[in-house]
Design an enzyme around this catalytic site. Structure first.
Site, PDB file in Angstrom:
ATOM      1  N   ASN A  10       0.866  -1.177   0.000  1.00 50.28           N
ATOM      2  CA  ASN A  10       0.000   0.000   0.000  1.00 50.28           C
ATOM      3  C   ASN A  10       0.904   1.229   0.000  1.00 50.28           C
ATOM      4  O   ASN A  10       1.463   1.585   1.026  1.00 50.28           O
ATOM      5  CB  ASN A  10      -0.893  -0.029   1.250  1.00 50.28           C
ATOM      6  CG  ASN A  10      -1.766   1.208   1.364  1.00 50.28           C
ATOM      7  OD1 ASN A  10      -1.860   2.000   0.432  1.00 50.28           O
ATOM      8  ND2 ASN A  10      -2.418   1.367   2.511  1.00 50.28           N
ATOM      9  N   TRP A  11       1.034   1.828  -1.190  1.00 51.05           N
ATOM     10  CA  TRP A  11       1.936   2.989  -1.286  1.00 51.05           C
ATOM     11  C   TRP A  11       1.300   4.248  -0.697  1.00 51.05           C
ATOM     12  O   TRP A  11       1.979   5.269  -0.556  1.00 51.05           O
ATOM     13  CB  TRP A  11       2.307   3.257  -2.754  1.00 51.05           C
ATOM     14  CG  TRP A  11       3.208   2.224  -3.379  1.00 51.05           C
ATOM     15  CD1 TRP A  11       3.693   1.089  -2.788  1.00 51.05           C
ATOM     16  CD2 TRP A  11       3.729   2.229  -4.710  1.00 51.05           C
ATOM     17  NE1 TRP A  11       4.495   0.388  -3.673  1.00 51.05           N
ATOM     18  CE2 TRP A  11       4.524   1.067  -4.866  1.00 51.05           C
ATOM     19  CE3 TRP A  11       3.597   3.091  -5.802  1.00 51.05           C
ATOM     20  CZ2 TRP A  11       5.189   0.759  -6.055  1.00 51.05           C
ATOM     21  CZ3 TRP A  11       4.249   2.786  -6.993  1.00 51.05           C
ATOM     22  CH2 TRP A  11       5.039   1.639  -7.115  1.00 51.05           C
ATOM     23  N   LYS A  12       0.009   4.173  -0.392  1.00 52.53           N
ATOM     24  CA  LYS A  12      -0.727   5.342   0.142  1.00 52.53           C
ATOM     25  C   LYS A  12      -0.529   6.555  -0.779  1.00 52.53           C
ATOM     26  O   LYS A  12      -0.401   6.396  -1.982  1.00 52.53           O
ATOM     27  CB  LYS A  12      -0.288   5.637   1.577  1.00 52.53           C
ATOM     28  CG  LYS A  12      -0.349   4.408   2.467  1.00 52.53           C
ATOM     29  CD  LYS A  12      -0.285   4.740   3.910  1.00 52.53           C
ATOM     30  CE  LYS A  12      -0.156   3.460   4.708  1.00 52.53           C
ATOM     31  NZ  LYS A  12      -0.303   3.658   6.132  1.00 52.53           N
ATOM     32  N   HIS A  95      -9.594   0.538   4.577  1.00 51.98           N
ATOM     33  CA  HIS A  95      -8.349   0.802   5.313  1.00 51.98           C
ATOM     34  C   HIS A  95      -8.674   1.715   6.501  1.00 51.98           C
ATOM     35  O   HIS A  95      -9.543   2.594   6.397  1.00 51.98           O
ATOM     36  CB  HIS A  95      -7.323   1.465   4.385  1.00 51.98           C
ATOM     37  CG  HIS A  95      -5.966   1.533   4.986  1.00 51.98           C
ATOM     38  ND1 HIS A  95      -5.605   2.521   5.884  1.00 51.98           N
ATOM     39  CD2 HIS A  95      -4.883   0.726   4.866  1.00 51.98           C
ATOM     40  CE1 HIS A  95      -4.367   2.312   6.272  1.00 51.98           C
ATOM     41  NE2 HIS A  95      -3.898   1.230   5.668  1.00 51.98           N
ATOM     42  N   GLU A  97      -7.309   4.236   7.628  1.00 50.22           N
ATOM     43  CA  GLU A  97      -7.217   5.675   7.328  1.00 50.22           C
ATOM     44  C   GLU A  97      -8.488   6.167   6.646  1.00 50.22           C
ATOM     45  O   GLU A  97      -8.928   7.296   6.864  1.00 50.22           O
ATOM     46  CB  GLU A  97      -5.961   5.961   6.477  1.00 50.22           C
ATOM     47  CG  GLU A  97      -4.700   5.808   7.321  1.00 50.22           C
ATOM     48  CD  GLU A  97      -3.458   5.357   6.566  1.00 50.22           C
ATOM     49  OE1 GLU A  97      -3.437   5.433   5.331  1.00 50.22           O
ATOM     50  OE2 GLU A  97      -2.509   4.899   7.241  1.00 50.22           O
ATOM     51  N   GLU A 167      -5.327  -5.278  10.473  1.00 50.72           N
ATOM     52  CA  GLU A 167      -4.325  -4.233  10.680  1.00 50.72           C
ATOM     53  C   GLU A 167      -4.608  -3.479  11.975  1.00 50.72           C
ATOM     54  O   GLU A 167      -5.412  -2.533  11.982  1.00 50.72           O
ATOM     55  CB  GLU A 167      -4.368  -3.237   9.524  1.00 50.72           C
ATOM     56  CG  GLU A 167      -4.081  -3.848   8.175  1.00 50.72           C
ATOM     57  CD  GLU A 167      -3.536  -2.798   7.215  1.00 50.72           C
ATOM     58  OE1 GLU A 167      -2.401  -2.994   6.764  1.00 50.72           O
ATOM     59  OE2 GLU A 167      -4.210  -1.794   6.964  1.00 50.72           O
ATOM     60  N   GLY A 173       2.249   2.200  10.747  1.00 47.11           N
ATOM     61  CA  GLY A 173       3.151   3.346  10.588  1.00 47.11           C
ATOM     62  C   GLY A 173       3.800   3.795  11.884  1.00 47.11           C
ATOM     63  O   GLY A 173       4.383   4.869  11.944  1.00 47.11           O
ATOM     64  N   SER A 213       3.413  -2.174  10.350  1.00 48.93           N
ATOM     65  CA  SER A 213       4.866  -2.122  10.495  1.00 48.93           C
ATOM     66  C   SER A 213       5.565  -3.445  10.169  1.00 48.93           C
ATOM     67  O   SER A 213       6.516  -3.843  10.851  1.00 48.93           O
ATOM     68  CB  SER A 213       5.239  -1.647  11.903  1.00 48.93           C
ATOM     69  OG  SER A 213       4.716  -0.342  12.123  1.00 48.93           O
ATOM     70  N   GLY A 234       2.763  -1.011   4.276  1.00 41.18           N
ATOM     71  CA  GLY A 234       2.820   0.406   3.916  1.00 41.18           C
ATOM     72  C   GLY A 234       4.257   0.856   3.732  1.00 41.18           C
ATOM     73  O   GLY A 234       4.872   0.637   2.682  1.00 41.18           O
ATOM     74  N   GLY A 235       4.818   1.454   4.780  1.00 38.87           N
ATOM     75  CA  GLY A 235       6.147   2.073   4.713  1.00 38.87           C
ATOM     76  C   GLY A 235       7.219   1.236   4.020  1.00 38.87           C
ATOM     77  O   GLY A 235       7.908   1.733   3.123  1.00 38.87           O
TER      78      GLY A 235
END
Ligand code: PEP
Length: 252
Positions: A10-12, A95, A97, A167, A173, A213, A234-235
């Protein structure tokens, strides 16, 4: 039962189109375990360009979000056919977010799930609890309620096509990861709930990914848990080498 192993990125809201193309190219130049299904979810502006780039047969594209209507006056939104025609076959739904910043409810997410399935997109349906819920010990009940309120109206056949991502919000993150035992406890609870809903055979075929993470240093232990079938990352997915190491973290 042999379930799909999936590493989803997930590059967001990160990378320009050029940077996204470079990241995708860098990733494809690395050795990736062909048994792992790799799903790259870049910003939607990148999907079409990435779909034209060479990649392995095990590499797929996904959108990070979708609006639950076929078309019409919904300024700024993306329909399932737009996503599909841009070259994506997956879509992330719910998600944390989106749930938090855009107030997406379980019932609204059920509408998204319906449209995604109607259009043959594979949903990666996210669930997760905040730190307050985890600390109060109500995390399992919270996740089951999230799933129940979104899944109740679906047929067994439909639910058999869904990928779930657990998640924990406190691990997204933050650098803090659920322990492999915490992940396994929740994934098992989700699978037990699914077994009640759709029967054991279908439940045993539904991939449940962990997100929060995930890094090269912790991926193999987390992915080694019985009910963990991969990760939503993600990151660490923004670095080709790190993500390739995560893709290659499945033991068999
Ligand atoms: C995510 O946003 O889905 C996620 C898991 O992010 P990170 O890996 O950065 O915690």
């Amino acid at each position: 039962m042999e379930r799909k192993k999936i590493a989803a990125a997930n590059w967001k809201m990160n990378t320009t189109v050029e940077e996204g193309i470079a990241l995708f190219k860098d990733l494809m130049a690395l050795e990736l375990d062909a048994r792992t299904e790799v799903v790259i979810c870049p910003p939607s502006t990148h999907i079409y360009s990435l779909s034209k780039m060479p990649c392995g047969k095990n590499v797929f594209l996904g959108a990070q979000n979708m609006y639950p209507k076929e078309k019409g006056a919904y300024t700024g939104e993306l329909s399932p056919t737009m996503i599909q025609s841009s070259g994506a076959t997956y879509v992330i739904i719910g998600h944390s977010e989106r749930r938090e910043y855009f107030n997406e409810s379980n019932v609204f997410l059920a509408e998204k799930l319906r449209l995604a399935l109607n259009y043959g997109l594979t949903p990666i349906f996210c669930c997760g609890e905040g730190l307050d819920i985890r600390t109060s010990g109500n995390h399992v009940a919270h996740i089951i309620t999230q799933l129940k309120e979104s899944f109740d109206e679906f047929s067994n056949e439909d639910l058999g096509k869904v990928v779930i991502a657990y998640e924990p919000i406190w691990a997204i993150g933050t650098g803090e990861t659920a322990s492999p035992q915490q992940a396994q406890e929740m994934h098992k609870a989700i699978r037990d709930y699914l077994a009640q809903l759709v029967g054991e055979e279908i439940a045993n075929g539904i991939p449940i990914l962990y997100g929060g993470s995930v890094k090269p240093a912790n991926a193999s232990e987390i992915f080694g848990q019985e009910d963990v079938d991969g990760g939503l990352v993600g990151g660490a997915s923004l670095d080709a080498r790190s993500f390739s190491q995560i893709i290659n973290s499945f033991s068999s």
